[in-house]
Design an enzyme around this catalytic site. Structure first.
Site, PDB file in Angstrom:
ATOM      1  N   HIS A 177       0.860  -1.192   0.000  1.00 38.21           N
ATOM      2  CA  HIS A 177       0.000   0.000   0.000  1.00 38.21           C
ATOM      3  C   HIS A 177       0.895   1.240   0.000  1.00 38.21           C
ATOM      4  CE1 HIS A 177      -2.774   3.091   1.327  1.00 38.21           C
ATOM      5  NE2 HIS A 177      -3.754   2.301   0.913  1.00 38.21           N
ATOM      6  N   GLU A 214      -4.002   1.960  -7.362  1.00 38.06           N
ATOM      7  CA  GLU A 214      -4.334   3.078  -6.484  1.00 38.06           C
ATOM      8  C   GLU A 214      -3.411   4.255  -6.791  1.00 38.06           C
ATOM      9  OE1 GLU A 214      -6.588   1.767  -2.755  1.00 38.06           O
ATOM     10  OE2 GLU A 214      -4.468   1.737  -2.262  1.00 38.06           O
ATOM     11  N   SER A 253     -10.300   7.170  -3.026  1.00 36.89           N
ATOM     12  CA  SER A 253     -11.497   8.011  -2.816  1.00 36.89           C
ATOM     13  C   SER A 253     -12.777   7.405  -3.389  1.00 36.89           C
ATOM     14  CB  SER A 253     -11.268   9.404  -3.389  1.00 36.89           C
ATOM     15  OG  SER A 253     -10.124   9.984  -2.801  1.00 36.89           O
TER      16      SER A 253
END
Ligand code: PGA
Length: 256
Positions: A93, A165, A214
């Site tokens: 991440h 992402e 988001s």
């Protein structure tokens, strides 16, 4: 292919709060044949939640884990220790890469360690705002995808889930920073092309690719209908059970 709706709770909720959330979620979701609902709580909640949940409805993911199995690594939790408790682990991440200095080598070893321990890796890739500005998105995605896959055996390739992402679109509240479906479509197509060139078209079509950044109940449908997107990695919106359930219901509508 199945759709994956993954809630990344990050460093939120006590053990008690996690349990209450899971209780609420379990009451509202069903066992879907074509949607996998996954939540990623803090380490401390994983074991108690694993005893509470019905795996036919909801699966657990860890948010990170150490690639080494056991040893003198104070404060770490390994994939070997998570074996049997979680079905998935988020790996690489951007918060891990940026705030905790996880290198491509850590990520690569963690992907291999997850698979060795019967845990499916959710490999996060994505460019920063600066990289995007300088036109480096493709290079970054190529390095991160091929790096993450580099220690995976041929038969395990399709177990890896890739989450695109874009770092600039994570946890933004201003509309200006949201990735549009076209940005996502282009990146996801490129990720599949990278996999196809390295491992063949058949594998590239079997690897699930998620979008994260988001995601909200308002935009989930738009992302889920982007060709090639097989699900969502949801941060902020997953902290409110009603919003997460809305997103799951959107996925169900899109599927049917
Ligand atoms: P966000 O987080 O949905 O709050 O942008 C996504 C993530 O960091 O995985």
């Amino acid at each position: 292919m199945k759709s994956y709706i993954v809630g990344n709770w990050k460093m939120n909720f006590t053990v008690g709060e996690s349990s209450v959330y899971l209780h609420k979620l379990s009451a509202r979701v069903h066992a879907y044949r074509d949607i996998e609902v996954v939540v990623a709580p803090s380490f401390i909640s994983l074991q108690p939640l694993s005893l509470q949940l019905d795996r036919k409805k909801i699966r657990l993911a860890a948010q990170t884990a150490n690639a080494r199995d056991f040893g003198a690594y104070t404060g770490e939790v390994s994939m070997a220790q998570l074996r049997g408790i979680v079905d998935y682990c988020i790996i690489g991440h951007s918060e891990r890469r940026q705030l905790f200095h996880e290198t491509d080598k850590c990520v690569r070893s963690a992907v291999a360690a997850a698979l060795r321990n019967q845990i499916r890796p959710i490999l996060c890739v994505g460019e920063t705002e600066t990289e995007r500005t300088f036109g480096e998105t493709c290079d970054v995605l190529r390095d991160q995808v091929l790096g993450g896959f580099s220690e995976v055996s041929t038969e395990d390739l399709e177990k890896v889930i890739v989450a695109y992402e874009p770092v600039w679109a994570i946890s933004t509240t201003s509309g200006a920073k949201i990735a549009g479906p076209d940005d996502v479509a282009e990146a996801v197509k490129f990720i599949r092309r990278i996999i196809a060139v390295a491992y063949g078209k058949e594998i590239s079509e079997k690897v699930a690719v998620l979008y994260g950044g988001s995601v909200s109940p308002a935009n989930a449908g738009a992302y889920l209908t982007v060709p090639g997107v097989n699900g969502l990695l949801v941060g902020g919106a997953s902290l409110i059970a009603d919003k997460f359930i809305d997103i799951i219901e959107t996925a169900k509508r899109v599927k049917s």
